[in-house]
Structures are given as structure tokens and as C-alpha cells.
Motif scaffolding. Structure first.
Motif, PDB file in Angstrom:
ATOM      1  N   ARG A  57     -68.918  -7.961 -25.436  1.00  0.00           N
ATOM      2  CA  ARG A  57     -68.283  -6.741 -26.427  1.00  0.00           C
ATOM      3  C   ARG A  57     -67.782  -7.275 -27.609  1.00  0.00           C
ATOM      4  NH1 ARG A  57     -65.082  -2.963 -21.890  1.00  0.00           N
ATOM      5  NH2 ARG A  57     -66.746  -2.779 -20.432  1.00  0.00           N
TER       6      ARG A  57
ATOM      7  N   ASP B 246     -71.930  -1.823 -19.277  1.00  0.00           N
ATOM      8  CA  ASP B 246     -72.223  -3.244 -18.841  1.00  0.00           C
ATOM      9  C   ASP B 246     -73.026  -3.279 -17.657  1.00  0.00           C
ATOM     10  OD1 ASP B 246     -70.545  -3.597 -21.117  1.00  0.00           O
ATOM     11  OD2 ASP B 246     -69.271  -4.751 -20.094  1.00  0.00           O
ATOM     12  N   ARG B 247     -72.776  -2.432 -16.483  1.00  0.00           N
ATOM     13  CA  ARG B 247     -73.443  -2.518 -15.218  1.00  0.00           C
ATOM     14  C   ARG B 247     -74.861  -1.862 -15.452  1.00  0.00           C
ATOM     15  NH1 ARG B 247     -68.099  -0.092 -13.662  1.00  0.00           N
ATOM     16  NH2 ARG B 247     -69.135   1.776 -13.886  1.00  0.00           N
TER      17      ARG B 247
ATOM     18  N   THR C 242     -71.394  -3.162 -28.149  1.00  0.00           N
ATOM     19  CA  THR C 242     -71.913  -4.161 -27.323  1.00  0.00           C
ATOM     20  C   THR C 242     -73.258  -4.828 -27.591  1.00  0.00           C
ATOM     21  OG1 THR C 242     -70.896  -3.063 -25.290  1.00  0.00           O
ATOM     22  CG2 THR C 242     -72.372  -4.590 -24.579  1.00  0.00           C
TER      23      THR C 242
ATOM     24  N   GLN D  67     -65.213   3.029 -24.317  1.00  0.00           N
ATOM     25  CA  GLN D  67     -65.846   1.642 -23.711  1.00  0.00           C
ATOM     26  C   GLN D  67     -65.096   0.482 -23.230  1.00  0.00           C
ATOM     27  OE1 GLN D  67     -69.538  -1.400 -25.026  1.00  0.00           O
ATOM     28  NE2 GLN D  67     -67.557  -1.389 -26.238  1.00  0.00           N
TER      29      GLN D  67
ATOM     30  N   HIS E 127     -66.861   0.496 -17.883  1.00  0.00           N
ATOM     31  CA  HIS E 127     -67.618  -0.630 -17.742  1.00  0.00           C
ATOM     32  C   HIS E 127     -69.265  -0.219 -17.358  1.00  0.00           C
ATOM     33  CE1 HIS E 127     -64.573  -3.971 -18.358  1.00  0.00           C
ATOM     34  NE2 HIS E 127     -63.934  -3.096 -17.627  1.00  0.00           N
TER      35      HIS E 127
END
Length: 257
Positions: free
Chosen positions: A119, A106-107, A124, A99, A103
Motif C-alpha cells: 500500500r 488485498d485479499r 495499492t 482502504q 483489506h
């Protein structure tokens, strides 16, 4: 206030109670005592269709790979979460290392509409917005009152014409010719009236009489048309002595007929 509801989903076939307990502690930090959390293993996008919208307080996802959960499953997680609810994507040590270099999760969370994404060393965290989809609220209308403009009637207005002097009111005099501009009366740069040529002749030592009576280049201009070149400026004029000013009779241009 209703009973607190926790949903745990995983892509694994089975999950230990200790792993679920550790993930819940990371999310809630002992703030809420979780009683009998709902656990769904091998979760897919269709696994949450039976749950009502905005019915779960928090969600914990035990992820073995970064591909879990899918975009469709994230959409269902957002649907069943209450406004302001939190989600923890709890990763194992190997997946956490991946991770940090990738990313993609996250996207996906941003596209799913989650906020406050950050994070941790164990995974996350993110939150669902505190407002419900379809909710509305009144917008404050902008004031349409125009600002007041203060006008002072005591200010004296000045006539602009009174600021002009007699010199300003004089009509400008146009020069009589391009070469007459200036006190020195020298020929201008692009002289077209002949003054520049005359000035060059004066530099050569010619008198004004010689300038007014140009000298022949071939020496035959004064002998008459029979001896003049085809481009001679004296074509058609009577004979004359070179150096003398040509004088025409008064009836020179009169018709002979």
C-alpha cells in the motif's frame, strides 16, 4: 522492442487527463514516456475481452469505490498484462481512508494471483508474476547416488560372550517360598503360608508347641464331635486334651470294611 502500452480503467463515466497523468507518474515515476494511453471508462468484466492476452505493459485503475474492480475484471486484467507487468489502484482521498481499515482489495489481489502487494498513501501497487500461465521448465533430478560407506577391515571384533563373568553365567536360584526371601526370614507383605500369623502369636508369648496345637475358642474341641461346632477344624477327629499335640494312629485312615 515494441511500443510501450498503458491501459487505464475506471468505474467513473468520465475522468480528467490530469488525474490520469498523476496516476501514471505514481506508477512509473517518469521512467517511461507514455504516449496515448488506452482509457476505458465504466469498465466491466467484459470491457477487456477484445484485448489480446499479455498485450499490455502496465495498468492503472482509477477507483472511486473499493468494490472496483470486480473479481472477474481482475482476472481479465491479469490476462491482458504482460508477465512482470505492474498494476496501480489509484484511489481518491476518501477511498484511501477506507482502504486503511479494509483489506478486501488485498485479499482479491492475492486470489487473482498478483504478487508484491503493498500500500501507498495514494493507493495499492502489485505485479503480475514474471512467468506465463502454461509455461513449463525442467526440474533438476535429485541425485540417486548413495553415499559411500568406508569399512575398516582391521577393526577387531569382540565376542560378546567373553564379556560375561563367572557370576553372570551362574543360574539364578529361585527362593523356596515367599517367606524365605531375605536374611531376616520375615513374613512377606502378602504372606499366604501362615508365617505372618505365627509371628503374631509369638508376639503374644505363645510357645511353638502351643502354636502347633491351636487352642479351642469354645473349649469343647477336645471333647469330641458331639460338642464341636459345625465349622470346627477338628470335626471327625478323636477326642484329645486341649494343649496336647494330636497324634493319630497308623490305621486311622484305613477302611473299616
Amino acid at each position: 522492442m515494441g511500443q510501450y502500452k498503458m491501459l487505464v480503467i475506471t468505474d467513473q463515466v468520465a475522468v480528467s487527463i490530469s488525474a490520469v497523468s498523476d496516476a501514471i507518474k505514481k506508477l512509473r515515476k517518469e521512467e517511461v514516456v507514455v504516449v496515448d494511453p488506452m482509457i476505458i471508462t465504466q469498465a466491466t468484466s467484459d470491457s477487456l475481452t477484445s484485448l489480446e492476452s499479455s498485450s499490455v505493459d502496465d495498468v492503472v485503475s482509477l477507483c472511486k469505490t473499493l468494490e472496483f474492480p470486480s473479481d472477474q475484471l481482475l482476472g481479465n486484467i491479469s490476462r491482458v498484462l504482460k508477465p512482470g507487468g505492474s498494476v496501480l489502484f489509484y484511489l481518491d482521498s476518501q477511498t484511501v481512508g477506507e482502504q486503511m481499515k479494509n483489506h478486501s482489495l488485498d485479499r482479491k489481489l492475492v486470489l487473482a494471483g498478483f504478487l508484491d502487494i503493498h500500500r501507498e498513501s495514494f493507493g495499492t501497487k502489485c505485479k503480475k508474476p514474471s512467468w506465463k500461465i502454461g509455461s513449463s521448465f525442467a526440474l533438476k533430478k535429485a541425485s540417486q547416488v548413495l553415499p559411500k560407506v568406508q569399512i575398516n577391515d582391521d577393526d577387531d571384533l569382540i565376542d560378546e560372550d567373553s564379556l560375561l563373568t563367572e557370576e553372570d553365567l551362574k543360574k539364578p536360584q529361585l527362593p523356596s517360598g515367599d517367606c524365605e526371601v531375605g536374611i531376616t526370614k520375615k513374613a512377606c507383605k502378602n504372606c499366604s503360608c501362615g508365617r505372618a500369623g505365627n509371628e503374631e502369636k509369638v508376639k503374644l508369648g505363645l510357645t511353638m508347641d502351643q502354636i502347633d496345637n491351636p487352642q479351642s475358642a469354645c473349649g469343647s474341641c477336645g471333647l469330641g464331635d458331639a460338642f464341636r461346632c459345625s465349622t470346627c477344624p477338628y470335626k471327625g477327629l478323636p477326642k484329645f486334651k486341649l494343649g496336647e499335640k494330636i497324634a493319630l494312629s497308623g490305621n486311622f485312615l484305613a477302611s473299616d470294611i
